[in-house]
Scaffold this active site. Structure first.
Site, mmCIF file in Angstrom:
data_model
loop_
_atom_site.group_PDB
_atom_site.id
_atom_site.type_symbol
_atom_site.label_atom_id
_atom_site.label_comp_id
_atom_site.label_asym_id
_atom_site.label_seq_id
_atom_site.Cartn_x
_atom_site.Cartn_y
_atom_site.Cartn_z
ATOM 1 N N GLU A 147 -3.140 3.070 2.119
ATOM 2 C CA GLU A 147 -2.758 3.771 0.816
ATOM 3 C C GLU A 147 -3.043 4.983 0.853
ATOM 4 O O GLU A 147 -2.209 5.944 0.365
ATOM 5 C CB GLU A 147 -3.462 3.067 -0.359
ATOM 6 C CG GLU A 147 -3.091 3.589 -1.707
ATOM 7 C CD GLU A 147 -3.768 3.405 -2.999
ATOM 8 O OE1 GLU A 147 -4.161 3.944 -3.760
ATOM 9 O OE2 GLU A 147 -4.360 1.994 -2.881
ATOM 10 N N HIS A 203 0.758 -1.191 0.221
ATOM 11 C CA HIS A 203 0.138 0.030 -0.025
ATOM 12 C C HIS A 203 0.858 1.311 -0.105
ATOM 13 O O HIS A 203 0.354 2.302 -0.269
ATOM 14 C CB HIS A 203 -0.956 -0.012 1.218
ATOM 15 C CG HIS A 203 -1.605 -1.217 1.245
ATOM 16 N ND1 HIS A 203 -1.329 -2.356 2.204
ATOM 17 C CD2 HIS A 203 -2.716 -1.668 0.746
ATOM 18 C CE1 HIS A 203 -2.168 -3.327 2.111
ATOM 19 N NE2 HIS A 203 -3.089 -3.042 1.086
#
Length: 310
Positions: free
Chosen positions: A126, A74
Protein backbone atom coordinates in the site's frame (compact mmCIF):
# COMPACT_ATOMS: atom_id res chain seq x y z
CA UNK A 1 -11.57 -23.45 28.91
CA UNK A 2 -13.62 -20.57 27.51
CA UNK A 3 -13.17 -19.04 24.07
CA UNK A 4 -14.20 -15.42 23.54
CA UNK A 5 -14.67 -14.62 19.86
CA UNK A 6 -14.06 -10.99 18.97
CA UNK A 7 -16.55 -9.20 16.77
CA UNK A 8 -15.94 -7.75 14.28
CA UNK A 9 -13.13 -9.91 12.96
CA UNK A 10 -11.89 -11.25 9.65
CA UNK A 11 -12.65 -10.02 6.16
CA UNK A 12 -13.36 -6.33 5.69
CA UNK A 13 -15.33 -4.84 2.81
CA UNK A 14 -12.20 -4.13 0.77
CA UNK A 15 -10.90 -7.68 1.11
CA UNK A 16 -14.32 -9.12 0.30
CA UNK A 17 -14.48 -6.97 -2.83
CA UNK A 18 -10.98 -7.97 -3.96
CA UNK A 19 -11.62 -11.69 -3.47
CA UNK A 20 -15.03 -11.53 -5.15
CA UNK A 21 -13.38 -9.65 -8.03
CA UNK A 22 -10.82 -12.38 -8.55
CA UNK A 23 -13.49 -15.08 -8.31
CA UNK A 24 -15.57 -13.24 -10.91
CA UNK A 25 -12.58 -12.69 -13.19
CA UNK A 26 -11.77 -16.41 -13.07
CA UNK A 27 -15.36 -17.18 -13.96
CA UNK A 28 -15.39 -14.75 -16.88
CA UNK A 29 -11.92 -15.10 -18.33
CA UNK A 30 -10.59 -18.45 -17.12
CA UNK A 31 -6.93 -19.08 -16.39
CA UNK A 32 -4.31 -17.88 -16.28
CA UNK A 33 -5.21 -14.64 -14.57
CA UNK A 34 -2.38 -12.54 -13.21
CA UNK A 35 -2.49 -10.55 -9.98
CA UNK A 36 -0.05 -7.76 -9.18
CA UNK A 37 1.32 -8.72 -5.78
CA UNK A 38 -0.81 -10.83 -3.42
CA UNK A 39 -4.55 -10.25 -3.80
CA UNK A 40 -4.66 -9.79 0.00
CA UNK A 41 -1.97 -10.40 2.61
CA UNK A 42 -3.11 -13.85 3.68
CA UNK A 43 -1.21 -17.03 2.88
CA UNK A 44 -4.15 -19.49 2.84
CA UNK A 45 -6.16 -17.21 0.54
CA UNK A 46 -3.25 -16.73 -1.83
CA UNK A 47 -2.45 -20.45 -1.92
CA UNK A 48 -6.06 -21.34 -2.69
CA UNK A 49 -6.11 -18.98 -5.66
CA UNK A 50 -2.72 -20.20 -6.82
CA UNK A 51 -4.10 -23.75 -6.92
CA UNK A 52 -6.96 -22.45 -9.08
CA UNK A 53 -4.54 -21.13 -11.69
CA UNK A 54 -3.95 -17.55 -10.55
CA UNK A 55 -0.41 -16.28 -11.10
CA UNK A 56 0.89 -13.68 -8.64
CA UNK A 57 3.59 -11.40 -10.00
CA UNK A 58 5.84 -8.69 -8.57
CA UNK A 59 6.47 -6.96 -11.89
CA UNK A 60 4.08 -6.16 -14.71
CA UNK A 61 6.82 -7.24 -17.13
CA UNK A 62 6.12 -10.82 -15.99
CA UNK A 63 2.61 -10.66 -17.48
CA UNK A 64 2.32 -11.72 -21.16
CA UNK A 65 1.03 -9.11 -23.60
CA UNK A 66 -2.76 -9.05 -23.88
CA UNK A 67 -3.37 -10.99 -20.66
CA UNK A 68 -5.74 -10.21 -17.78
CA UNK A 69 -4.15 -8.47 -14.79
CA UNK A 70 -5.92 -7.71 -11.51
CA UNK A 71 -4.58 -5.08 -9.14
CA UNK A 72 -4.69 -6.16 -5.50
CA UNK A 73 -6.63 -4.50 -2.68
CA UNK A 74 -3.49 -2.57 -1.67
CA UNK A 75 -3.45 -0.39 -4.78
CA UNK A 76 -0.74 0.37 -7.33
CA UNK A 77 1.32 3.33 -8.47
CA UNK A 78 0.45 5.14 -11.73
CA UNK A 79 3.62 3.75 -13.29
CA UNK A 80 2.20 0.23 -12.94
CA UNK A 81 -0.98 1.25 -14.75
CA UNK A 82 1.09 2.87 -17.49
CA UNK A 83 3.18 -0.25 -18.09
CA UNK A 84 0.02 -2.39 -18.09
CA UNK A 85 -1.48 -0.18 -20.79
CA UNK A 86 1.71 -0.41 -22.86
CA UNK A 87 1.49 -4.21 -22.67
CA UNK A 88 -2.17 -4.10 -23.76
CA UNK A 89 -3.31 -5.85 -20.59
CA UNK A 90 -6.95 -6.17 -19.55
CA UNK A 91 -6.54 -4.44 -16.19
CA UNK A 92 -9.07 -4.95 -13.39
CA UNK A 93 -8.70 -2.56 -10.47
CA UNK A 94 -9.60 -4.22 -7.18
CA UNK A 95 -7.98 -1.50 -5.07
CA UNK A 96 -9.85 -0.92 -1.81
CA UNK A 97 -11.76 2.38 -2.12
CA UNK A 98 -10.31 3.48 1.23
CA UNK A 99 -6.80 3.10 -0.23
CA UNK A 100 -7.90 4.98 -3.33
CA UNK A 101 -9.01 7.80 -1.00
CA UNK A 102 -5.43 8.10 0.30
CA UNK A 103 -4.06 8.10 -3.26
CA UNK A 104 -6.39 10.94 -4.22
CA UNK A 105 -5.38 12.90 -1.13
CA UNK A 106 -1.72 12.47 -2.05
CA UNK A 107 -2.38 13.76 -5.57
CA UNK A 108 -4.34 16.74 -4.25
CA UNK A 109 -1.76 17.73 -1.64
CA UNK A 110 1.07 17.41 -4.18
CA UNK A 111 -0.84 19.52 -6.70
CA UNK A 112 -1.29 22.20 -4.03
CA UNK A 113 2.44 22.31 -3.37
CA UNK A 114 2.63 20.40 -0.09
CA UNK A 115 5.44 18.16 1.05
CA UNK A 116 3.63 15.04 2.26
CA UNK A 117 4.72 13.00 5.26
CA UNK A 118 3.34 9.50 4.83
CA UNK A 119 3.09 7.48 8.03
CA UNK A 120 3.49 3.81 7.16
CA UNK A 121 5.68 0.74 6.88
CA UNK A 122 8.53 0.77 4.38
CA UNK A 123 8.06 -1.74 1.58
CA UNK A 124 4.38 -2.42 2.27
CA UNK A 125 2.42 -2.75 -0.98
CA UNK A 126 0.00 0.00 0.00
CA UNK A 127 2.81 2.39 0.86
CA UNK A 128 4.56 1.73 -2.45
CA UNK A 129 1.36 2.52 -4.35
CA UNK A 130 0.67 5.73 -2.42
CA UNK A 131 4.23 7.00 -2.76
CA UNK A 132 4.07 6.31 -6.47
CA UNK A 133 1.28 8.87 -6.83
CA UNK A 134 3.62 11.75 -5.95
CA UNK A 135 7.16 10.38 -5.57
CA UNK A 136 8.81 13.81 -5.53
CA UNK A 137 6.52 15.11 -2.80
CA UNK A 138 6.31 12.26 -0.27
CA UNK A 139 8.57 11.41 2.67
CA UNK A 140 7.94 8.17 4.58
CA UNK A 141 8.17 8.03 8.37
CA UNK A 142 7.63 4.94 10.48
CA UNK A 143 7.99 6.19 14.06
CA UNK A 144 8.70 9.17 16.32
CA UNK A 145 12.45 8.85 15.86
CA UNK A 146 12.11 9.34 12.13
CA UNK A 147 9.93 12.39 12.74
CA UNK A 148 12.72 13.86 14.89
CA UNK A 149 15.22 13.31 12.06
CA UNK A 150 13.17 15.10 9.39
CA UNK A 151 15.36 17.77 7.86
CA UNK A 152 12.84 20.32 6.70
CA UNK A 153 12.63 24.09 7.10
CA UNK A 154 10.34 25.00 9.97
CA UNK A 155 7.93 26.83 7.65
CA UNK A 156 7.64 24.03 5.06
CA UNK A 157 4.15 23.63 3.63
CA UNK A 158 3.40 20.19 5.09
CA UNK A 159 0.62 17.62 5.05
CA UNK A 160 0.43 14.12 6.48
CA UNK A 161 -1.29 10.93 5.36
CA UNK A 162 -1.30 7.45 6.86
CA UNK A 163 -1.33 3.88 5.69
CA UNK A 164 -4.84 2.51 6.23
CA UNK A 165 -3.83 -0.50 8.33
CA UNK A 166 -1.76 1.06 11.11
CA UNK A 167 -2.32 0.86 14.83
CA UNK A 168 -4.60 3.77 15.69
CA UNK A 169 -2.65 4.46 18.88
CA UNK A 170 0.77 4.27 17.19
CA UNK A 171 -0.35 6.53 14.36
CA UNK A 172 -1.68 9.08 16.83
CA UNK A 173 1.69 9.18 18.63
CA UNK A 174 3.45 9.93 15.34
CA UNK A 175 0.86 12.53 14.30
CA UNK A 176 1.29 14.32 17.65
CA UNK A 177 5.07 14.31 17.16
CA UNK A 178 4.62 15.83 13.69
CA UNK A 179 2.32 18.54 15.03
CA UNK A 180 4.78 19.41 17.81
CA UNK A 181 7.63 19.86 15.31
CA UNK A 182 5.55 21.39 12.55
CA UNK A 183 2.47 23.16 13.97
CA UNK A 184 1.43 24.21 10.48
CA UNK A 185 1.05 20.62 9.23
CA UNK A 186 -2.38 19.70 7.88
CA UNK A 187 -4.02 16.31 7.56
CA UNK A 188 -6.81 14.70 5.57
CA UNK A 189 -10.38 15.88 6.09
CA UNK A 190 -11.18 12.40 7.42
CA UNK A 191 -8.61 10.08 8.95
CA UNK A 192 -7.03 7.48 6.70
CA UNK A 193 -6.91 4.44 9.00
CA UNK A 194 -9.80 2.35 7.77
CA UNK A 195 -12.95 1.55 9.71
CA UNK A 196 -12.17 -2.20 9.78
CA UNK A 197 -8.67 -1.72 11.19
CA UNK A 198 -10.06 0.53 13.92
CA UNK A 199 -12.97 -1.77 14.74
CA UNK A 200 -10.78 -4.89 15.05
CA UNK A 201 -8.36 -3.03 17.29
CA UNK A 202 -11.22 -1.78 19.45
CA UNK A 203 -12.63 -5.31 19.77
CA UNK A 204 -9.25 -6.69 20.91
CA UNK A 205 -8.85 -3.90 23.45
CA UNK A 206 -12.20 -4.83 24.98
CA UNK A 207 -11.26 -8.52 25.15
CA UNK A 208 -7.75 -8.26 26.59
CA UNK A 209 -8.73 -7.74 30.26
CA UNK A 210 -10.74 -10.97 30.15
CA UNK A 211 -8.26 -13.21 28.28
CA UNK A 212 -5.21 -15.20 29.37
CA UNK A 213 -3.95 -15.38 25.78
CA UNK A 214 -5.00 -14.01 22.39
CA UNK A 215 -4.93 -15.92 19.11
CA UNK A 216 -4.85 -13.68 16.04
CA UNK A 217 -5.60 -15.40 12.74
CA UNK A 218 -3.60 -13.71 10.02
CA UNK A 219 -0.34 -13.80 8.09
CA UNK A 220 3.01 -12.38 9.10
CA UNK A 221 2.94 -9.93 6.18
CA UNK A 222 -0.50 -8.61 7.14
CA UNK A 223 0.02 -5.19 8.71
CA UNK A 224 -3.39 -5.02 10.41
CA UNK A 225 -3.03 -8.57 11.81
CA UNK A 226 0.42 -7.78 13.18
CA UNK A 227 -0.97 -4.70 14.92
CA UNK A 228 -3.64 -6.79 16.70
CA UNK A 229 -1.02 -9.14 18.14
CA UNK A 230 1.25 -6.24 19.09
CA UNK A 231 -1.59 -4.48 20.91
CA UNK A 232 -2.29 -7.51 23.07
CA UNK A 233 1.39 -8.03 23.90
CA UNK A 234 1.83 -4.35 24.74
CA UNK A 235 -0.96 -4.74 27.30
CA UNK A 236 0.79 -7.76 28.85
CA UNK A 237 -1.36 -10.48 27.29
CA UNK A 238 0.50 -13.22 25.38
CA UNK A 239 -0.58 -13.19 21.74
CA UNK A 240 0.15 -15.49 18.82
CA UNK A 241 -0.25 -14.59 15.16
CA UNK A 242 -1.02 -17.74 13.16
CA UNK A 243 -2.24 -18.61 9.68
CA UNK A 244 -4.11 -21.75 10.67
CA UNK A 245 -4.83 -24.32 13.35
CA UNK A 246 -1.73 -26.25 12.25
CA UNK A 247 0.46 -23.61 13.89
CA UNK A 248 -1.13 -23.95 17.34
CA UNK A 249 1.13 -25.26 20.11
CA UNK A 250 -0.51 -26.94 23.09
CA UNK A 251 2.19 -25.46 25.32
CA UNK A 252 0.47 -22.09 24.93
CA UNK A 253 -2.54 -23.27 26.93
CA UNK A 254 -0.88 -24.49 30.14
CA UNK A 255 -2.86 -22.90 32.95
CA UNK A 256 -5.02 -20.95 30.50
CA UNK A 257 -8.72 -20.57 31.25
CA UNK A 258 -9.79 -17.98 28.69
CA UNK A 259 -8.66 -17.67 25.07
CA UNK A 260 -9.59 -14.65 22.99
CA UNK A 261 -9.68 -15.25 19.24
CA UNK A 262 -9.76 -12.61 16.55
CA UNK A 263 -8.73 -12.37 12.91
CA UNK A 264 -7.12 -9.71 10.78
CA UNK A 265 -9.07 -8.06 7.98
CA UNK A 266 -7.59 -10.42 5.37
CA UNK A 267 -8.12 -13.71 7.25
CA UNK A 268 -11.02 -15.98 6.21
CA UNK A 269 -13.58 -17.11 8.78
CA UNK A 270 -12.83 -20.78 8.02
CA UNK A 271 -9.46 -20.58 9.78
CA UNK A 272 -11.14 -19.13 12.87
CA UNK A 273 -13.70 -21.94 12.86
CA UNK A 274 -10.96 -24.57 12.59
CA UNK A 275 -9.20 -23.16 15.66
CA UNK A 276 -12.44 -23.05 17.62
CA UNK A 277 -13.18 -26.69 16.75
CA UNK A 278 -9.67 -27.72 17.77
CA UNK A 279 -9.98 -26.09 21.20
CA UNK A 280 -13.45 -27.54 21.67
CA UNK A 281 -12.31 -31.06 20.78
CA UNK A 282 -9.07 -30.98 22.75
CA UNK A 283 -10.03 -28.91 25.79
CA UNK A 284 -13.83 -29.01 25.85
CA UNK A 285 -13.87 -25.25 25.31
CA UNK A 286 -17.09 -23.27 25.41
CA UNK A 287 -17.64 -20.31 23.10
CA UNK A 288 -18.78 -16.81 23.94
CA UNK A 289 -19.20 -13.92 21.49
CA UNK A 290 -18.30 -10.35 22.36
CA UNK A 291 -19.17 -7.61 19.94
CA UNK A 292 -17.56 -4.17 19.92
CA UNK A 293 -19.67 -2.84 17.05
CA UNK A 294 -21.56 -4.01 14.00
CA UNK A 295 -20.26 -3.54 10.46
CA UNK A 296 -22.52 -2.96 7.47
CA UNK A 297 -20.02 -1.82 4.85
CA UNK A 298 -19.74 -3.24 1.34
CA UNK A 299 -18.05 -2.12 -1.85
CA UNK A 300 -19.16 -2.82 -5.41
CA UNK A 301 -17.08 -4.85 -7.83
CA UNK A 302 -14.66 -2.88 -10.03
CA UNK A 303 -16.31 -1.20 -13.00
CA UNK A 304 -14.33 -3.49 -15.33
CA UNK A 305 -16.43 -6.36 -13.98
CA UNK A 306 -19.71 -4.52 -13.41
CA UNK A 307 -20.16 -3.72 -17.08
CA UNK A 308 -20.07 -7.39 -17.95
CA UNK A 309 -23.19 -9.60 -17.75
CA UNK A 310 -23.59 -11.40 -14.42
Amino acid sequence: MKIILANPRGFCAGVNMAIESLDRALELFGTPIYVYHEIVHNRPVVEEFRQRGVVFVDHVSQVPHGSTLLYSAHGVAPEVRSVAAQRDLRAIDATCPLVTKVHLEAVRFAREGYTIVLIGHEGHDEVLGTMGEAPNHIILVQDENEVAKLDLPADTKLAYLTQTTLSVDDAEVIIRALKRRFPQIVGPAREDICYATQNRQEAVKELMPHADIVLVLGSQNSSNSMRLAEMARAAGTPAFLIDSVREISDDWFNGVETVAITAGASAPEEVVEECVRYLQDRYGATVEHQSARAEHVSFPLPRELRVLPV
